[in-house]
Structures are given as structure tokens and as C-alpha cells.
Design a protein around this motif. Sequence first.
Motif, PDB file in Angstrom:
ATOM      1  N   ILE A  72       0.846  -1.208   0.000  1.00 31.67           N
ATOM      2  CA  ILE A  72       0.000   0.000   0.000  1.00 31.67           C
ATOM      3  C   ILE A  72       0.872   1.246   0.000  1.00 31.67           C
ATOM      4  O   ILE A  72       0.589   2.215  -0.703  1.00 31.67           O
ATOM      5  CB  ILE A  72      -0.970  -0.021   1.198  1.00 31.67           C
ATOM      6  CG1 ILE A  72      -2.039  -1.100   0.977  1.00 31.67           C
ATOM      7  CG2 ILE A  72      -1.611   1.337   1.415  1.00 31.67           C
ATOM      8  CD1 ILE A  72      -2.892  -1.385   2.188  1.00 31.67           C
ATOM      9  N   GLU A  73       1.938   1.236   0.774  1.00 31.17           N
ATOM     10  CA  GLU A  73       2.832   2.395   0.828  1.00 31.17           C
ATOM     11  C   GLU A  73       3.483   2.654  -0.529  1.00 31.17           C
ATOM     12  O   GLU A  73       3.627   3.809  -0.949  1.00 31.17           O
ATOM     13  CB  GLU A  73       3.898   2.192   1.900  1.00 31.17           C
ATOM     14  CG  GLU A  73       4.803   3.383   2.116  1.00 31.17           C
ATOM     15  CD  GLU A  73       4.033   4.655   2.526  1.00 31.17           C
ATOM     16  OE1 GLU A  73       4.492   5.743   2.188  1.00 31.17           O
ATOM     17  OE2 GLU A  73       2.971   4.526   3.181  1.00 31.17           O
ATOM     18  N   TYR A  75       2.126   1.966  -3.427  1.00 30.33           N
ATOM     19  CA  TYR A  75       1.076   2.563  -4.248  1.00 30.33           C
ATOM     20  C   TYR A  75       0.854   4.026  -3.896  1.00 30.33           C
ATOM     21  O   TYR A  75       0.663   4.881  -4.764  1.00 30.33           O
ATOM     22  CB  TYR A  75      -0.231   1.792  -4.113  1.00 30.33           C
ATOM     23  CG  TYR A  75      -0.223   0.420  -4.745  1.00 30.33           C
ATOM     24  CD1 TYR A  75       0.480   0.157  -5.924  1.00 30.33           C
ATOM     25  CD2 TYR A  75      -0.939  -0.631  -4.176  1.00 30.33           C
ATOM     26  CE1 TYR A  75       0.482  -1.089  -6.502  1.00 30.33           C
ATOM     27  CE2 TYR A  75      -0.936  -1.893  -4.770  1.00 30.33           C
ATOM     28  CZ  TYR A  75      -0.230  -2.112  -5.938  1.00 30.33           C
ATOM     29  OH  TYR A  75      -0.239  -3.336  -6.516  1.00 30.33           O
ATOM     30  N   ARG A  76       0.870   4.344  -2.615  1.00 27.03           N
ATOM     31  CA  ARG A  76       0.675   5.741  -2.183  1.00 27.03           C
ATOM     32  C   ARG A  76       1.776   6.638  -2.743  1.00 27.03           C
ATOM     33  O   ARG A  76       1.509   7.747  -3.229  1.00 27.03           O
ATOM     34  CB  ARG A  76       0.658   5.824  -0.657  1.00 27.03           C
ATOM     35  CG  ARG A  76      -0.642   5.355  -0.060  1.00 27.03           C
ATOM     36  CD  ARG A  76      -0.686   5.614   1.447  1.00 27.03           C
ATOM     37  NE  ARG A  76      -1.929   5.128   1.995  1.00 27.03           N
ATOM     38  CZ  ARG A  76      -2.039   4.354   3.056  1.00 27.03           C
ATOM     39  NH1 ARG A  76      -0.946   4.004   3.737  1.00 27.03           N
ATOM     40  NH2 ARG A  76      -3.210   3.955   3.484  1.00 27.03           N
ATOM     41  N   LYS A  77       3.013   6.162  -2.666  1.00 29.14           N
ATOM     42  CA  LYS A  77       4.128   6.944  -3.190  1.00 29.14           C
ATOM     43  C   LYS A  77       4.002   7.130  -4.693  1.00 29.14           C
ATOM     44  O   LYS A  77       4.281   8.203  -5.222  1.00 29.14           O
ATOM     45  CB  LYS A  77       5.459   6.274  -2.846  1.00 29.14           C
ATOM     46  CG  LYS A  77       5.850   6.420  -1.410  1.00 29.14           C
ATOM     47  CD  LYS A  77       7.194   5.770  -1.120  1.00 29.14           C
ATOM     48  CE  LYS A  77       7.542   5.884   0.347  1.00 29.14           C
ATOM     49  NZ  LYS A  77       8.820   5.204   0.654  1.00 29.14           N
ATOM     50  N   LEU A  79       1.254   7.156  -6.446  1.00 28.44           N
ATOM     51  CA  LEU A  79       0.139   8.062  -6.761  1.00 28.44           C
ATOM     52  C   LEU A  79       0.458   9.507  -6.421  1.00 28.44           C
ATOM     53  O   LEU A  79      -0.090  10.419  -7.039  1.00 28.44           O
ATOM     54  CB  LEU A  79      -1.119   7.608  -6.010  1.00 28.44           C
ATOM     55  CG  LEU A  79      -1.737   6.296  -6.479  1.00 28.44           C
ATOM     56  CD1 LEU A  79      -2.866   5.861  -5.546  1.00 28.44           C
ATOM     57  CD2 LEU A  79      -2.244   6.448  -7.908  1.00 28.44           C
ATOM     58  N   SER A  80       1.323   9.723  -5.458  1.00 32.97           N
ATOM     59  CA  SER A  80       1.637  11.088  -5.065  1.00 32.97           C
ATOM     60  C   SER A  80       2.791  11.686  -5.882  1.00 32.97           C
ATOM     61  O   SER A  80       3.082  12.864  -5.756  1.00 32.97           O
ATOM     62  CB  SER A  80       1.974  11.154  -3.569  1.00 32.97           C
ATOM     63  OG  SER A  80       3.188  10.461  -3.307  1.00 32.97           O
TER      64      SER A  80
END
Length: 81
Positions: A72-73, A75-77, A79-80
Motif C-alpha cells: 500500500i505504501e 502505491y501511495r508513493k 500516486l503522489s
Amino acid sequence: MSYGLPVLVSDIPANKEVDLPADRYFKCGNVGDLRKNLESLLERDLTENEKRDLHLQIAEKYNWSKIAEQTIEVYRKALSA
């Protein structure tokens, strides 16, 4: 392994990533080496320390909750960015 049972695996790269003791690997495709290592493995039981170490290794390295959090982390990186 997660049950504290002995394992014997071929020495392919994916298996080597598990980081087992050297005597838990046999040369891929070498029936003689498989036989020798299997006989050696069957001659003795895992010690309580070996069982504990295997259990801890599995719990730490293959903790699916931790792996999910790490995924998840990533993916977050992504997307940001």
C-alpha cells in the motif's frame, strides 16, 4: 517451515532467497545430491532452537499484514509522485 518441520529444497535462486542453512539445499537436477541430503536430513530431528528460528524467520519475513502495508505504501508513493 512455518510448522517447524525440516525442509529440503533445490538450490535455484528463488529458494536461496529463503536463507536456509546450507545443508537444506541440494543441487538442482542432481539426484545423487538430493538423495545424500535427504538421507542426512532424515537421520536427525530439528533441534528446538532450529524450530524456533524457522518459526521466527517465517513470522518476520513472510508476515502478510506487513507485506500488505508495504505494498500500500508503494502505491501511495506512486500516486503522489
